[in-house]
Design a protein around this motif. Structure first.
Motif, mmCIF file in Angstrom:
data_model
loop_
_atom_site.group_PDB
_atom_site.id
_atom_site.type_symbol
_atom_site.label_atom_id
_atom_site.label_comp_id
_atom_site.label_asym_id
_atom_site.label_seq_id
_atom_site.Cartn_x
_atom_site.Cartn_y
_atom_site.Cartn_z
ATOM 1 N N GLN A 6 3.638 92.082 -18.441
ATOM 2 C CA GLN A 6 4.390 91.592 -19.571
ATOM 3 C C GLN A 6 3.495 91.833 -20.776
ATOM 4 O O GLN A 6 2.402 91.274 -20.887
ATOM 5 N N CYS A 23 8.944 93.584 -20.011
ATOM 6 C CA CYS A 23 8.373 93.555 -18.661
ATOM 7 C C CYS A 23 8.378 94.990 -18.140
ATOM 8 O O CYS A 23 9.438 95.613 -18.072
ATOM 9 N N LEU A 33 15.627 92.116 -10.540
ATOM 10 C CA LEU A 33 14.589 91.647 -11.448
ATOM 11 C C LEU A 33 15.088 90.313 -11.993
ATOM 12 O O LEU A 33 16.270 90.174 -12.334
ATOM 13 N N GLN A 34 14.199 89.352 -12.045
ATOM 14 C CA GLN A 34 14.596 88.013 -12.472
ATOM 15 C C GLN A 34 13.710 87.539 -13.621
ATOM 16 O O GLN A 34 12.547 87.940 -13.734
ATOM 17 N N TRP A 35 14.275 86.694 -14.443
ATOM 18 C CA TRP A 35 13.520 86.070 -15.527
ATOM 19 C C TRP A 35 13.556 84.559 -15.350
ATOM 20 O O TRP A 35 14.607 83.975 -15.028
ATOM 21 N N VAL A 64 19.517 90.331 -20.904
ATOM 22 C CA VAL A 64 18.500 91.065 -20.162
ATOM 23 C C VAL A 64 18.994 92.489 -19.952
ATOM 24 O O VAL A 64 20.161 92.698 -19.629
ATOM 25 N N SER A 73 12.199 96.105 -18.180
ATOM 26 C CA SER A 73 13.249 95.145 -18.493
ATOM 27 C C SER A 73 12.917 94.502 -19.837
ATOM 28 O O SER A 73 11.751 94.198 -20.114
ATOM 29 N N PHE A 75 13.985 91.244 -22.354
ATOM 30 C CA PHE A 75 14.602 89.917 -22.338
ATOM 31 C C PHE A 75 14.731 89.469 -23.785
ATOM 32 O O PHE A 75 13.742 89.410 -24.507
ATOM 33 N N TYR A 88 7.720 82.672 -20.565
ATOM 34 C CA TYR A 88 8.788 83.360 -19.855
ATOM 35 C C TYR A 88 8.167 84.366 -18.880
ATOM 36 O O TYR A 88 7.328 85.191 -19.260
ATOM 37 N N CYS A 90 8.688 87.298 -15.883
ATOM 38 C CA CYS A 90 9.576 88.208 -15.169
ATOM 39 C C CYS A 90 9.079 88.324 -13.738
ATOM 40 O O CYS A 90 7.882 88.151 -13.464
#
Lengths: 113, 115
Positions: A6, A23, A33-35, A64, A73, A75, A88, A90
């Protein structure tokens, strides 16, 4: 080697502006992919999940994007508020039956009134 | 959303003692739970993956005899830090994976301080 980065350790913005967090990853092929949002001394809270075949996902003021070619990615938090101040994270879900998540170090966002 | 609890939230113990941390999924069944450790300004590092009714899978470099994991039911996993030392002081976070979804839900974390 496999990495997830990040780019900014910290980001300071003015209330009302759009915050954009980045990210990047190398040598992974994530299924998802998650945040997450993490407040000091607390566990992460899930925000958004985006799949490898999705380009963009929105939820209220959050957006996102996921570019598997760039391995990146973004955000976004629009109309940011001081209450959005947090770290935050990722996380890549590299698939498999276990569903392991690989986390970045996070970006600490500070929204000034 | 789904809720995961952890107990205790904070613990201070003397070096050489053992500490047990509980992780519960309150409103869903979790066949898989994960234990993470987080040092200040660092990312969450996966320690082990806990599957209900079977042995935990430990990440490289994590001592299974020091960090004992038991996942006795679909809603409870425990992590026991045995013979704790000051270098074990950290923030321990569990998560539970809803078997119907890809999302992991995290507990609030346990702050361990070993004196």
């Amino acid at each position: 080697s496999q990495k997830i980065e990040q780019n900014s350790e910290a980001l300071n913005i003015q209330e009302g502006k759009t915050a954009t967090l980045t990210c990047n990853y190398t040598n992974y092929s994530p299924a998802y992919l998650q945040w997450y949002r993490q407040d000091p001394g607390r566990g992460p809270v899930f925000l958004l999940l985006i799949r490898e075949n999705e380009k963009e996902k929105r939820k209220e003021r959050l957006k996102v994007t996921f570019d598997t070619t760039l391995k990146q990615s973004l955000f976004h938090i629009t109309a940011s508020q001081p209450a959005d101040s947090a770290t935050y994270l990722c996380a890549l879900d590299i698939g498999g039956s276990q569903g392991n998540l690989i986390f970045g170090k996070g970006t600490k966002l500070s929204v000034k009134p | 959303g789904a809720v995961v609890s952890q107990h205790p939230s904070r613990v201070i113990c003397k070096s050489g003692t053992s500490v047990k941390i509980e992780c519960r999924s309150l409103d869903f069944q979790a066949t898989t739970m994960f234990w993470y450790r987080q040092f200040p300004k660092q990312s969450l590092m996966l320690m082990a993956t806990s599957n209900e009714g079977s042995k935990a899978t430990y990440e490289q470099g994590v001592e299974k005899d020091k960090f004992l994991i038991n996942h006795a039911s679909l809603t409870l996993s425990t992590l026991t830090v045995t013979s704790a030392h000051p270098e074990d002081s950290s923030f321990y976070i569990c998560s539970a994976r809803d078997h119907l979804a890809a999302t992991q839900y995290f507990g609030p974390g346990t702050r361990l301080l070993v004196l």
